[in-house]
Design a protein around this motif. Sequence first.
Motif, PDB file in Angstrom:
ATOM      1  N   GLN A  38       0.857  -1.181   0.000  1.00 36.15           N
ATOM      2  CA  GLN A  38       0.000   0.000   0.000  1.00 36.15           C
ATOM      3  C   GLN A  38       0.893   1.232   0.000  1.00 36.15           C
ATOM      4  OE1 GLN A  38      -0.734   0.216   4.831  1.00 36.15           O
ATOM      5  NE2 GLN A  38      -2.356  -0.583   3.569  1.00 36.15           N
ATOM      6  N   LYS A  39       0.351   2.347  -0.468  1.00 36.60           N
ATOM      7  CA  LYS A  39       1.167   3.562  -0.596  1.00 36.60           C
ATOM      8  C   LYS A  39       1.631   4.078   0.758  1.00 36.60           C
ATOM      9  CE  LYS A  39      -2.035   5.571  -2.998  1.00 36.60           C
ATOM     10  NZ  LYS A  39      -2.794   6.657  -3.675  1.00 36.60           N
ATOM     11  N   PHE A  40       0.757   4.011   1.758  1.00 38.25           N
ATOM     12  CA  PHE A  40       1.126   4.507   3.080  1.00 38.25           C
ATOM     13  C   PHE A  40       2.274   3.674   3.647  1.00 38.25           C
ATOM     14  CE2 PHE A  40       0.701   4.503   7.757  1.00 38.25           C
ATOM     15  CZ  PHE A  40       0.913   5.856   7.984  1.00 38.25           C
ATOM     16  N   GLY A  41       3.316   4.333   4.080  1.00 39.84           N
ATOM     17  CA  GLY A  41       4.432   3.643   4.705  1.00 39.84           C
ATOM     18  C   GLY A  41       5.637   3.457   3.807  1.00 39.84           C
ATOM     19  N   ILE A  42       5.484   3.637   2.502  1.00 38.08           N
ATOM     20  CA  ILE A  42       6.640   3.495   1.622  1.00 38.08           C
ATOM     21  C   ILE A  42       7.603   4.653   1.891  1.00 38.08           C
ATOM     22  CG2 ILE A  42       7.438   3.450  -0.776  1.00 38.08           C
ATOM     23  CD1 ILE A  42       4.769   2.332  -1.592  1.00 38.08           C
ATOM     24  N   PRO A  43       8.899   4.381   2.067  1.00 41.63           N
ATOM     25  CA  PRO A  43       9.846   5.494   2.245  1.00 41.63           C
ATOM     26  C   PRO A  43       9.698   6.498   1.107  1.00 41.63           C
ATOM     27  CG  PRO A  43      10.926   3.406   2.657  1.00 41.63           C
ATOM     28  CD  PRO A  43       9.563   3.074   2.122  1.00 41.63           C
ATOM     29  N   ARG A  44       9.783   7.776   1.457  1.00 37.52           N
ATOM     30  CA  ARG A  44       9.497   8.811   0.470  1.00 37.52           C
ATOM     31  C   ARG A  44      10.624   9.002  -0.544  1.00 37.52           C
ATOM     32  NH1 ARG A  44       6.999  10.781   5.230  1.00 37.52           N
ATOM     33  NH2 ARG A  44       4.740  10.938   4.937  1.00 37.52           N
ATOM     34  N   GLN A  45      11.770   8.416  -0.282  1.00 39.86           N
ATOM     35  CA  GLN A  45      12.891   8.483  -1.220  1.00 39.86           C
ATOM     36  C   GLN A  45      13.607   7.132  -1.219  1.00 39.86           C
ATOM     37  OE1 GLN A  45      13.137  10.995  -3.188  1.00 39.86           O
ATOM     38  NE2 GLN A  45      11.721  12.332  -2.083  1.00 39.86           N
ATOM     39  N   PRO A  46      14.357   6.821  -2.263  1.00 42.72           N
ATOM     40  CA  PRO A  46      15.077   5.554  -2.300  1.00 42.72           C
ATOM     41  C   PRO A  46      16.275   5.538  -1.352  1.00 42.72           C
ATOM     42  CG  PRO A  46      15.628   6.871  -4.218  1.00 42.72           C
ATOM     43  CD  PRO A  46      14.528   7.604  -3.503  1.00 42.72           C
ATOM     44  N   ARG A  47      16.729   4.343  -1.051  1.00 42.37           N
ATOM     45  CA  ARG A  47      17.946   4.062  -0.279  1.00 42.37           C
ATOM     46  C   ARG A  47      17.849   4.490   1.185  1.00 42.37           C
ATOM     47  NH1 ARG A  47      20.068   6.740  -4.281  1.00 42.37           N
ATOM     48  NH2 ARG A  47      21.515   7.997  -3.048  1.00 42.37           N
ATOM     49  N   LEU A  48      16.632   4.701   1.686  1.00 42.34           N
ATOM     50  CA  LEU A  48      16.460   4.997   3.105  1.00 42.34           C
ATOM     51  C   LEU A  48      16.363   3.711   3.914  1.00 42.34           C
ATOM     52  CD1 LEU A  48      13.984   8.023   3.033  1.00 42.34           C
ATOM     53  CD2 LEU A  48      16.477   8.035   3.191  1.00 42.34           C
ATOM     54  N   THR A  49      16.085   2.604   3.249  1.00 41.66           N
ATOM     55  CA  THR A  49      16.112   1.292   3.887  1.00 41.66           C
ATOM     56  C   THR A  49      17.097   0.426   3.114  1.00 41.66           C
ATOM     57  OG1 THR A  49      14.296   0.445   2.516  1.00 41.66           O
ATOM     58  CG2 THR A  49      13.705   1.470   4.608  1.00 41.66           C
ATOM     59  N   THR A  50      17.822  -0.418   3.815  1.00 44.79           N
ATOM     60  CA  THR A  50      18.823  -1.265   3.150  1.00 44.79           C
ATOM     61  C   THR A  50      18.559  -2.755   3.319  1.00 44.79           C
ATOM     62  OG1 THR A  50      20.247  -1.202   5.120  1.00 44.79           O
ATOM     63  CG2 THR A  50      20.606   0.504   3.437  1.00 44.79           C
ATOM     64  N   SER A  51      17.726  -3.129   4.283  1.00 43.68           N
ATOM     65  CA  SER A  51      17.504  -4.550   4.555  1.00 43.68           C
ATOM     66  C   SER A  51      16.304  -5.122   3.812  1.00 43.68           C
ATOM     67  CB  SER A  51      17.310  -4.763   6.066  1.00 43.68           C
ATOM     68  OG  SER A  51      16.147  -4.086   6.516  1.00 43.68           O
ATOM     69  N   ILE A  52      15.535  -4.261   3.150  1.00 52.58           N
ATOM     70  CA  ILE A  52      14.334  -4.710   2.443  1.00 52.58           C
ATOM     71  C   ILE A  52      14.665  -4.951   0.977  1.00 52.58           C
ATOM     72  CG2 ILE A  52      11.983  -4.086   1.763  1.00 52.58           C
ATOM     73  CD1 ILE A  52      11.792  -2.441   4.338  1.00 52.58           C
ATOM     74  N   ILE A  53      14.454  -6.189   0.535  1.00 55.51           N
ATOM     75  CA  ILE A  53      14.790  -6.581  -0.838  1.00 55.51           C
ATOM     76  C   ILE A  53      13.539  -6.540  -1.715  1.00 55.51           C
ATOM     77  CG2 ILE A  53      15.650  -8.440  -2.311  1.00 55.51           C
ATOM     78  CD1 ILE A  53      17.794  -7.141  -0.597  1.00 55.51           C
ATOM     79  N   THR A  54      13.683  -5.958  -2.892  1.00 58.51           N
ATOM     80  CA  THR A  54      12.622  -5.891  -3.893  1.00 58.51           C
ATOM     81  C   THR A  54      13.079  -6.651  -5.130  1.00 58.51           C
ATOM     82  OG1 THR A  54      11.751  -3.773  -3.103  1.00 58.51           O
ATOM     83  CG2 THR A  54      11.328  -4.321  -5.403  1.00 58.51           C
ATOM     84  N   ARG A  55      12.157  -7.353  -5.753  1.00 59.61           N
ATOM     85  CA  ARG A  55      12.477  -8.100  -6.975  1.00 59.61           C
ATOM     86  C   ARG A  55      11.859  -7.393  -8.172  1.00 59.61           C
ATOM     87  NH1 ARG A  55      13.418 -13.974  -6.248  1.00 59.61           N
ATOM     88  NH2 ARG A  55      11.800 -14.457  -7.751  1.00 59.61           N
ATOM     89  N   ILE A  56      12.669  -7.196  -9.181  1.00 56.69           N
ATOM     90  CA  ILE A  56      12.219  -6.580 -10.432  1.00 56.69           C
ATOM     91  C   ILE A  56      12.151  -7.677 -11.483  1.00 56.69           C
ATOM     92  CG2 ILE A  56      12.619  -4.734 -12.091  1.00 56.69           C
ATOM     93  CD1 ILE A  56      12.293  -3.764  -9.192  1.00 56.69           C
ATOM     94  N   GLU A  57      10.950  -8.039 -11.899  1.00 60.00           N
ATOM     95  CA  GLU A  57      10.788  -9.113 -12.872  1.00 60.00           C
ATOM     96  C   GLU A  57      10.813  -8.553 -14.294  1.00 60.00           C
ATOM     97  OE1 GLU A  57       7.583 -12.557 -14.309  1.00 60.00           O
ATOM     98  OE2 GLU A  57       7.180 -11.348 -12.502  1.00 60.00           O
ATOM     99  N   LEU A  58      11.776  -8.997 -15.087  1.00 59.42           N
ATOM    100  CA  LEU A  58      11.829  -8.599 -16.488  1.00 59.42           C
ATOM    101  C   LEU A  58      10.681  -9.273 -17.232  1.00 59.42           C
ATOM    102  CD1 LEU A  58      14.148  -6.715 -17.513  1.00 59.42           C
ATOM    103  CD2 LEU A  58      14.720  -7.949 -15.420  1.00 59.42           C
ATOM    104  N   LEU A  59       9.952  -8.524 -18.012  1.00 61.52           N
ATOM    105  CA  LEU A  59       8.790  -9.049 -18.720  1.00 61.52           C
ATOM    106  C   LEU A  59       9.194  -9.702 -20.043  1.00 61.52           C
ATOM    107  CD1 LEU A  59       6.262  -6.140 -18.038  1.00 61.52           C
ATOM    108  CD2 LEU A  59       6.480  -8.330 -16.836  1.00 61.52           C
ATOM    109  N   PRO A  60       8.364 -10.607 -20.555  1.00 60.71           N
ATOM    110  CA  PRO A  60       8.687 -11.298 -21.812  1.00 60.71           C
ATOM    111  C   PRO A  60       9.020 -10.308 -22.922  1.00 60.71           C
ATOM    112  CG  PRO A  60       6.789 -12.330 -20.776  1.00 60.71           C
ATOM    113  CD  PRO A  60       7.092 -11.087 -19.970  1.00 60.71           C
TER     114      PRO A  60
END
Length: 257
Positions: A38-60
Amino acid sequence: MTTLAQADRLSSDYHSDGIMSNQYSFTPVAQVHSPYRQKFGIPRQPRLTTSIITRIELLPGFDRKEMLRGLEQCSHIWLLFIFNATADQGWRPTVRPPRLQKKKLGVFATRSPFRPNPIGMSAVKLENIIHQDSKTFLQVSGADLLDGTPIIDIKPYLPYSDCVTEAQYDLVAHMSELQQPVIFTTTAQQQCEQLTTLLGEPLQTQITELLRCDPRPAYDRHDDDREFGVQLHDVNIRFCIRPSAIEVRAITHIKDN
């Protein structure tokens, strides 16, 4: 493949004959799999958290190994994305940034998602490139992206040109993360330990980093006893922020229906 013509109208350039083109449309090249649901709670800028991993899936069509050749040499990358959760809400010439609620700024002086073209960019750390079950993923840390966000481009971060050491922006120079200790109640600590095992995530570290970013809206930071809830992964975190401490009161698992 779905295009984002409506959400992704770019300011036009002139052709050599002097006629202005109408619009451009883009096709997403990847999709975000993020613990931010959900939008609420997402850090307002990148690199403010370092322990949370996100996966970027390349599309076909964009997941061919040769398209990533050399990317493994990058420590950090740029992700260009669409603010798809707010793209249909239009834009405003002036906005009130969340941390400057009483001050209106021009949209081009902010990172507001309500833009003429709802495009964002985040510099994140590239942790790994994974090929799994005929799919390709980029594992990144420091992302500030909602789950399901469409990525329209991926670029290497170039330290010699992208890192501007003398850069400044006086309006936000004073902003920093919260420094209060993060305290877990006995109940929250027990819940955290159980959910850490269930999810296989360093949940206590992730919650601490997330809450130090202060997800509360600027207009709602005066009641020290006000309890808020924020979702991370599939858990709901109940917390309050006082001048002396950030208190995590409960962490509950959001079960699938």
